[in-house]
Motif scaffolding. Structure first.
Motif, short mmCIF file in Angstrom:
data_model
loop_
_atom_site.label_atom_id
_atom_site.label_comp_id
_atom_site.label_asym_id
_atom_site.label_seq_id
_atom_site.Cartn_x
_atom_site.Cartn_y
_atom_site.Cartn_z
N LYS A 91 -5.33 -12.89 7.37
CA LYS A 91 -3.87 -13.10 7.35
C LYS A 91 -3.12 -11.91 6.76
O LYS A 91 -3.61 -11.22 5.87
CB LYS A 91 -3.53 -14.35 6.52
N ARG A 92 -1.88 -11.76 7.27
CA ARG A 92 -0.98 -10.78 6.67
C ARG A 92 -0.02 -11.54 5.76
O ARG A 92 0.78 -12.37 6.24
CB ARG A 92 -0.19 -10.03 7.75
N VAL A 93 -0.13 -11.30 4.48
CA VAL A 93 0.71 -12.05 3.53
C VAL A 93 1.66 -11.07 2.82
O VAL A 93 2.84 -11.00 3.12
CB VAL A 93 -0.16 -12.85 2.54
N CYS A 94 1.14 -10.27 1.89
CA CYS A 94 2.05 -9.34 1.20
C CYS A 94 2.26 -8.07 2.02
O CYS A 94 3.29 -7.43 1.94
CB CYS A 94 1.51 -8.99 -0.18
N ASP A 95 1.27 -7.68 2.79
CA ASP A 95 1.31 -6.46 3.62
C ASP A 95 1.49 -5.20 2.78
O ASP A 95 2.02 -4.21 3.25
CB ASP A 95 2.42 -6.56 4.67
N GLY A 97 -1.10 -4.48 -0.03
CA GLY A 97 -2.25 -4.27 -0.90
C GLY A 97 -2.15 -4.96 -2.25
O GLY A 97 -2.68 -4.45 -3.23
N ALA A 98 -1.49 -6.13 -2.29
CA ALA A 98 -1.30 -6.78 -3.58
C ALA A 98 -1.96 -8.15 -3.69
O ALA A 98 -2.15 -8.64 -4.81
CB ALA A 98 0.19 -6.92 -3.89
N CYS A 99 -2.33 -8.78 -2.57
CA CYS A 99 -2.79 -10.16 -2.67
C CYS A 99 -4.23 -10.40 -2.19
O CYS A 99 -4.86 -11.36 -2.60
CB CYS A 99 -1.86 -11.08 -1.89
N GLY A 100 -4.73 -9.57 -1.31
CA GLY A 100 -6.13 -9.71 -0.85
C GLY A 100 -6.32 -10.64 0.33
O GLY A 100 -7.46 -10.83 0.79
N ALA A 101 -5.23 -11.23 0.86
CA ALA A 101 -5.40 -12.18 1.97
C ALA A 101 -5.98 -11.51 3.22
O ALA A 101 -6.56 -12.17 4.07
CB ALA A 101 -4.04 -12.82 2.30
N CYS A 102 -5.80 -10.21 3.32
CA CYS A 102 -6.24 -9.49 4.52
C CYS A 102 -7.62 -8.87 4.34
O CYS A 102 -8.04 -8.05 5.17
CB CYS A 102 -5.24 -8.37 4.80
N THR A 103 -8.34 -9.25 3.29
CA THR A 103 -9.61 -8.58 2.94
C THR A 103 -10.62 -8.62 4.10
O THR A 103 -10.94 -9.68 4.64
CB THR A 103 -10.24 -9.24 1.70
N VAL A 111 -12.10 -4.12 1.78
CA VAL A 111 -10.89 -3.29 1.88
C VAL A 111 -9.71 -4.21 2.13
O VAL A 111 -9.86 -5.28 2.71
CB VAL A 111 -10.96 -2.23 3.01
N TYR A 112 -8.54 -3.78 1.69
CA TYR A 112 -7.31 -4.45 2.09
C TYR A 112 -6.95 -3.88 3.46
O TYR A 112 -6.50 -2.73 3.55
CB TYR A 112 -6.18 -4.17 1.10
N SER A 113 -7.10 -4.67 4.49
CA SER A 113 -6.90 -4.12 5.83
C SER A 113 -5.43 -3.86 6.13
O SER A 113 -5.11 -3.13 7.06
CB SER A 113 -7.49 -5.06 6.89
S1 FES Z 1 -1.82 -8.84 2.97
FE1 FES Z 1 -1.80 -8.84 0.81
S2 FES Z 1 -3.26 -7.31 0.30
FE2 FES Z 1 -3.10 -7.18 2.43
#
Ligand code: FES
Ligand code: FES
Length: 209
Positions: A91-95, A97-103, A111-113
């Motif tokens: 998922k794209r959440v913060c977009d 590099g702050a939340c890790g949802a895109c790991t 990696v934070y994609s």
């Molecule tokens: S979407 Fe939050 S770190 Fe990538």
């Protein structure tokens, strides 16, 4: 008798005088220096090869499959995979590099994609949450999240699952402290941390790469 500095130079072998040789060598060195400086200046002016801004060919290895894309060099790994390769698990959440949802896992490392350019990870093995299950059988980490009810809204879950997979591949039997440290790059805004760590402990020793 003519003064010493007016004496004609004695011709040497091959018809070159010492003075001719020095003149020639001087011109040659100067030419070499000019060429070297010119090349350095040219390189400094042109810099490394520039790609884009239009679409360029990018080849990714995602979950063991080759994907050929034409995308702008500025496209992130997350957007390339979600929007162009139709794998929307991460998922794209913060977009940012702050939340890790895109790991995702690239060559064994998380990696934070959203903060990784697709063009940078060509030639590397990319794994997303879409590739974890084996047919209808969930990966043990996915199953553990289900069993412990380790999610609420679920937006953070794919990132936590991938981070847990990477953690257990590096350390199959982590302590709870090691699990917390291994997952500290991910945030659950719903506050489901206790169950997420429970899932990591449940899957330890079971999950393998
Ligand atoms: S979407 Fe939050 S770190 Fe990538
Ligand atoms: S379950 Fe909602 S953000 Fe984690």
């Amino acid at each position: 008798m003519a003064p010493k500095d007016e004496l004609p130079e004695k011709p040497e072998r091959f018809g070159f005088s010492r003075r001719d040789f020095l003149k020639t060598a001087g011109v040659g060195s100067l030419a070499t220096a000019v060429t070297t400086v010119g090349a350095a200046e040219a390189e400094a002016q042109t810099g490394p090869a520039v790609m884009g801004p239009d679409d360029v060919p990018v080849t990714l290895m995602v979950n063991g499959k080759r994907i050929d894309l034409r995308i702008e060099p500025r496209v992130t790994l997350l957007n390339a995979i979600r929007n162009r390769a139709d794998m929307t698990g991460n998922k794209r959440v913060c977009d940012r590099g702050a939340c890790g949802a895109c790991t995702m896992i690239v060559d064994g490392r998380t990696v934070y994609s959203c903060s990784t350019l697709a063009i940078e990870v060509q030639g590397k093995q990319i794994r997303t949450v879409d590739g974890l299950a084996n047919g209808s059988s969930l990966h043990p980490v996915q199953q553990a999240f289900c069993d412990t009810d380790g999610l609420m809204c679920g937006f953070c879950t794919p990132g936590f699952v991938m981070a847990t997979v990477a953690l257990l591949e590096q350390n199959p039997n982590p302590t709870i402290q090691q699990a917390k440290k291994g997952l500290d790059g991910n945030i659950c805004r719903c506050g489901t941390f206790v169950r997420i760590f429970e899932a990591a402990m449940k899957a330890k020793g079971v999950a393998r790469g």
